[in-house]
Structures are given as C-alpha cells and as structure tokens.
Design a protein around this motif. Sequence first.
Motif, PDB file in Angstrom:
ATOM      1  N   GLY A   1      -4.553  -9.832   1.159  1.00 40.03           N
ATOM      2  CA  GLY A   1      -5.513  -8.967   0.484  1.00 40.03           C
ATOM      3  C   GLY A   1      -6.865  -9.665   0.432  1.00 40.03           C
ATOM      4  N   TRP A   2      -7.899  -8.952  -0.002  1.00 46.71           N
ATOM      5  CA  TRP A   2      -9.260  -9.478   0.137  1.00 46.71           C
ATOM      6  C   TRP A   2      -9.570 -10.624  -0.816  1.00 46.71           C
ATOM      7  CZ3 TRP A   2     -13.069  -8.373   3.718  1.00 46.71           C
ATOM      8  CH2 TRP A   2     -12.677  -7.456   4.705  1.00 46.71           C
ATOM      9  N   LEU A   3      -8.737 -10.901  -1.809  1.00 51.74           N
ATOM     10  CA  LEU A   3      -8.961 -12.079  -2.646  1.00 51.74           C
ATOM     11  C   LEU A   3      -8.695 -13.351  -1.853  1.00 51.74           C
ATOM     12  CD1 LEU A   3      -9.586 -13.296  -5.429  1.00 51.74           C
ATOM     13  CD2 LEU A   3      -7.160 -13.071  -5.988  1.00 51.74           C
ATOM     14  N   SER A   4      -7.744 -13.288  -0.930  1.00 50.94           N
ATOM     15  CA  SER A   4      -7.410 -14.439  -0.090  1.00 50.94           C
ATOM     16  C   SER A   4      -7.754 -14.149   1.362  1.00 50.94           C
ATOM     17  CB  SER A   4      -5.916 -14.764  -0.186  1.00 50.94           C
ATOM     18  OG  SER A   4      -5.613 -15.465  -1.367  1.00 50.94           O
ATOM     19  N   SER A   5      -8.190 -15.188   2.055  1.00 51.49           N
ATOM     20  CA  SER A   5      -8.405 -15.046   3.490  1.00 51.49           C
ATOM     21  C   SER A   5      -7.069 -14.930   4.201  1.00 51.49           C
ATOM     22  CB  SER A   5      -9.134 -16.277   4.022  1.00 51.49           C
ATOM     23  OG  SER A   5      -8.299 -17.428   3.945  1.00 51.49           O
ATOM     24  N   ASN A   6      -7.103 -14.398   5.409  1.00 54.38           N
ATOM     25  CA  ASN A   6      -5.913 -14.422   6.262  1.00 54.38           C
ATOM     26  C   ASN A   6      -5.520 -15.868   6.553  1.00 54.38           C
ATOM     27  OD1 ASN A   6      -5.989 -11.627   6.396  1.00 54.38           O
ATOM     28  ND2 ASN A   6      -7.098 -11.590   8.339  1.00 54.38           N
ATOM     29  N   ASN A   7      -4.211 -16.085   6.725  1.00 61.69           N
ATOM     30  CA  ASN A   7      -3.699 -17.398   7.131  1.00 61.69           C
ATOM     31  C   ASN A   7      -3.162 -17.262   8.546  1.00 61.69           C
ATOM     32  OD1 ASN A   7      -1.946 -17.077   4.072  1.00 61.69           O
ATOM     33  ND2 ASN A   7      -3.977 -17.980   4.235  1.00 61.69           N
ATOM     34  N   ILE A   8      -3.474 -18.228   9.406  1.00 65.91           N
ATOM     35  CA  ILE A   8      -3.020 -18.184  10.796  1.00 65.91           C
ATOM     36  C   ILE A   8      -2.117 -19.389  11.043  1.00 65.91           C
ATOM     37  CG2 ILE A   8      -3.705 -18.114  13.217  1.00 65.91           C
ATOM     38  CD1 ILE A   8      -6.363 -17.359  10.694  1.00 65.91           C
ATOM     39  N   LEU A   9      -0.852 -19.123  11.331  1.00 58.81           N
ATOM     40  CA  LEU A   9       0.116 -20.179  11.593  1.00 58.81           C
ATOM     41  C   LEU A   9       0.265 -20.354  13.102  1.00 58.81           C
ATOM     42  CD1 LEU A   9       2.215 -22.159  10.369  1.00 58.81           C
ATOM     43  CD2 LEU A   9       3.900 -20.318  10.606  1.00 58.81           C
ATOM     44  N   LEU A  10       0.102 -21.587  13.564  1.00 59.00           N
ATOM     45  CA  LEU A  10       0.177 -21.910  14.995  1.00 59.00           C
ATOM     46  C   LEU A  10       1.326 -22.908  15.188  1.00 59.00           C
ATOM     47  CD1 LEU A  10      -3.539 -22.323  14.725  1.00 59.00           C
ATOM     48  CD2 LEU A  10      -2.697 -20.833  16.509  1.00 59.00           C
TER      49      LEU A  10
ATOM     50  N   GLU B   1      -9.631 -20.052  21.832  1.00 56.31           N
ATOM     51  CA  GLU B   1      -8.686 -20.544  22.837  1.00 56.31           C
ATOM     52  C   GLU B   1      -8.941 -19.754  24.114  1.00 56.31           C
ATOM     53  OE1 GLU B   1      -6.338 -21.453  25.412  1.00 56.31           O
ATOM     54  OE2 GLU B   1      -5.267 -19.724  24.565  1.00 56.31           O
ATOM     55  N   PRO B   2      -9.609 -20.336  25.109  1.00 52.94           N
ATOM     56  CA  PRO B   2     -10.092 -19.563  26.254  1.00 52.94           C
ATOM     57  C   PRO B   2      -9.000 -19.002  27.156  1.00 52.94           C
ATOM     58  CG  PRO B   2     -10.533 -21.912  26.551  1.00 52.94           C
ATOM     59  CD  PRO B   2     -10.065 -21.738  25.145  1.00 52.94           C
ATOM     60  N   GLU B   3      -7.858 -19.648  27.252  1.00 54.52           N
ATOM     61  CA  GLU B   3      -6.821 -19.159  28.160  1.00 54.52           C
ATOM     62  C   GLU B   3      -6.266 -17.820  27.694  1.00 54.52           C
ATOM     63  OE1 GLU B   3      -2.483 -20.542  29.988  1.00 54.52           O
ATOM     64  OE2 GLU B   3      -3.842 -22.022  29.106  1.00 54.52           O
ATOM     65  N   SER B   4      -6.018 -17.689  26.401  1.00 55.54           N
ATOM     66  CA  SER B   4      -5.506 -16.425  25.861  1.00 55.54           C
ATOM     67  C   SER B   4      -6.623 -15.491  25.415  1.00 55.54           C
ATOM     68  CB  SER B   4      -4.581 -16.700  24.675  1.00 55.54           C
ATOM     69  OG  SER B   4      -5.302 -17.316  23.608  1.00 55.54           O
TER      70      SER B   4
ATOM     71  N   LEU C   1      -5.258 -25.858  23.478  1.00 56.76           N
ATOM     72  CA  LEU C   1      -6.477 -26.563  23.113  1.00 56.76           C
ATOM     73  C   LEU C   1      -7.516 -25.527  22.671  1.00 56.76           C
ATOM     74  CD1 LEU C   1      -7.928 -29.284  22.933  1.00 56.76           C
ATOM     75  CD2 LEU C   1      -8.787 -28.871  25.251  1.00 56.76           C
ATOM     76  N   TRP C   2      -7.918 -25.612  21.416  1.00 51.60           N
ATOM     77  CA  TRP C   2      -8.868 -24.674  20.829  1.00 51.60           C
ATOM     78  C   TRP C   2     -10.246 -25.321  20.775  1.00 51.60           C
ATOM     79  CZ3 TRP C   2      -7.505 -19.775  18.646  1.00 51.60           C
ATOM     80  CH2 TRP C   2      -6.141 -19.480  18.714  1.00 51.60           C
TER      81      TRP C   2
ATOM     82  N   GLU D   1      -6.067 -29.584  19.388  1.00 51.44           N
ATOM     83  CA  GLU D   1      -4.823 -29.025  19.915  1.00 51.44           C
ATOM     84  C   GLU D   1      -4.002 -28.444  18.769  1.00 51.44           C
ATOM     85  OE1 GLU D   1      -0.965 -30.242  22.664  1.00 51.44           O
ATOM     86  OE2 GLU D   1      -2.745 -31.521  22.645  1.00 51.44           O
ATOM     87  N   LEU D   2      -3.695 -27.168  18.895  1.00 50.17           N
ATOM     88  CA  LEU D   2      -2.933 -26.441  17.879  1.00 50.17           C
ATOM     89  C   LEU D   2      -1.917 -25.566  18.586  1.00 50.17           C
ATOM     90  CD1 LEU D   2      -5.993 -25.199  15.780  1.00 50.17           C
ATOM     91  CD2 LEU D   2      -4.563 -27.189  15.250  1.00 50.17           C
ATOM     92  N   GLY D   3      -0.650 -25.725  18.260  1.00 48.75           N
ATOM     93  CA  GLY D   3       0.371 -24.876  18.851  1.00 48.75           C
ATOM     94  C   GLY D   3       0.408 -24.928  20.362  1.00 48.75           C
ATOM     95  N   ASP D   4       0.333 -26.110  20.937  1.00 47.66           N
ATOM     96  CA  ASP D   4       0.401 -26.317  22.397  1.00 47.66           C
ATOM     97  C   ASP D   4      -0.801 -25.746  23.136  1.00 47.66           C
ATOM     98  OD1 ASP D   4       2.860 -27.525  21.992  1.00 47.66           O
ATOM     99  OD2 ASP D   4       3.992 -25.691  22.421  1.00 47.66           O
TER     100      ASP D   4
END
Length: 307
Positions: A17-26, A153-156, A135-136, A130-133
Amino acid sequence: MIDPPALPPGITVFERGWLSSNNILLTGRDSTALVDSGYCTHAAQTVALTSQALQGRALDRLLNTHLHSDHCGGNAALQQRHPALQTLIPPGQAAFVADWDPQALTYTPTGQQCPRFRFDALLRPGTGVELGDRLWQIHAAPGHDPNAVVLFEPESGVLISADALWENGFGVVFPELEGVGAFDEVAATLDLIESLDPLVVIPGHGRVFSHVAESLGLARRRLQSFVRDPRKHANHAARVLLKFKLLELQRIRYADFSQWAGSTRYFEMVHARYFPEVEPQAWLAQLMQDLVRAGAAARDGEFVLNA
C-alpha cells in the motif's frame, strides 16, 4: 485494465500500500537481496513476506534506492532478523546515517518515523551490483530526492525506478519545497530512463508496468504543470504529507491532526514559502477539504479518517 507484465525468474515484487514502498526480492543460486523495506509500521509484515518467499534461505543483502522513511523504515527489523545482512545505501546521506541525524534525514521535519539502522556499503552511481545472478547498473536519479538511485538490468530490460517514475507520475520533488530548484533534475532523470529504454518498470509505489513511453509522457506533462505553477506542486506535496500521516494513523481527532501539522516543519516551510497570504489554519482546512473531496479522507464528527 492491462495485466502487469511478467518478470524474469528470480524477481519477486511485493506490491505494498502507499504507506510503504514496494519491496523487490531478487534470488539467485548463491545470494538473495531485497530492494527497499517499506515503512516502519509495516516492518513485521515486510519481515514475514520476505521470510515466506525465501523459504528458509537467509537474506544476504538489503538495498535502499533512497532514504525516505517509506523506503527504509523496515531496515532495522530486517537487520535484526538477519544478523549477517549487508545493507547498501546511496552515498549522499551516509554520514547522516552513520551519526543518525533524523533531522538531516528529514524524518523529524516531515513528522515521520524511521528506526535507526546501520549501513555497510554504498550504491555508487556509475557502477554495478550483482543481485540475483544478474549485474544491475546503478544510476543517479535526482529530483524527487537528490541522492536517489535507480537500478537497471540491461539483459532483461528491467528497471527498478523507485519514485523517479510511477505508472501515473513520480514522487513529490522535495528539494523544491526547501527552495532548491529540482524540476530540471526530474526532467533529466526522466530523460535518463527513456535512454535506458526499459521493457519493464518496477516502481516504488503501484503496480509493475511495461507501457513506459506512455508513463514518461504523463510524467513530463505533470512536471510541466508544476513548472508553470510551483504553488500547485506545493499544495500537492502538502496533501501527500497529510495523506501519508493518515495512512499511518488511520483515525485522529482533527484538533490533534491540526496540532501535528502545525508543529511539523515541512508544513510551516511550505506555508511560509508559497502561501503566506493564507492563515495557516485556513490553509490546512482547505487541504483537508481537498482530501475529502478526492475521497482520500473522511470526517466523522471531531475525527478525521483515512479513506
């Protein structure tokens, strides 16, 4: 409504929700990382969501795109849950974190909370991580916050845009509220995002999206409206800060809410800079009427409620 695009394997987004930012798990073969940790009142939920998704694995790294309270408020809880966690932050405010200065970090001036946390390394623009195999790339993304970064991440073609670009806009340009011109920096960051040509954007708030050109066009039109009328942006920012507090509190007496706003430096600053001709309580009452009219708040006798 268009369904959100699919993400590559190893990338999981907890849309909050807008009180918290999104979390991204890699997640990768040998390491795991989380980008942004939400607001402190949701910290237990952030820890639970992360632990459930990790399925017994440890969280190795925690990264913050910037240090607003809704993006790093869960840091302390995650560090307690994962003692070996390495935390990386942008370099601009590292000294304030090391010395823990909630005034300089803007938590006190905005009337927000953030438990003290430590950091171990810096996210230096122009380098990679490097995050989740994968390179960001780390790119500076000033505007909303002068020290913010985005990750690409340019490849994806996946961009973690934080508050530099949402599906329908971008975050409040906080330097402008302090009298520091930053609308040009917002424009430059939007140009940077366009030059990266991402296929998928994971924003700091809201759903993942792929219609990037459309969102950039909307963001640029919104920016131009603020450039033409900075008072429009200032009023918008004040409403955002009020709404954020309502999201945190849910219900509060109007008199207490008014007292909180009156003692919060950002409201005093915005009022003095942009609306000195309006009596402060009258300005607050108008802001509240705007929130109620927009369906973002409600009144119940002496109480004001989140809606």
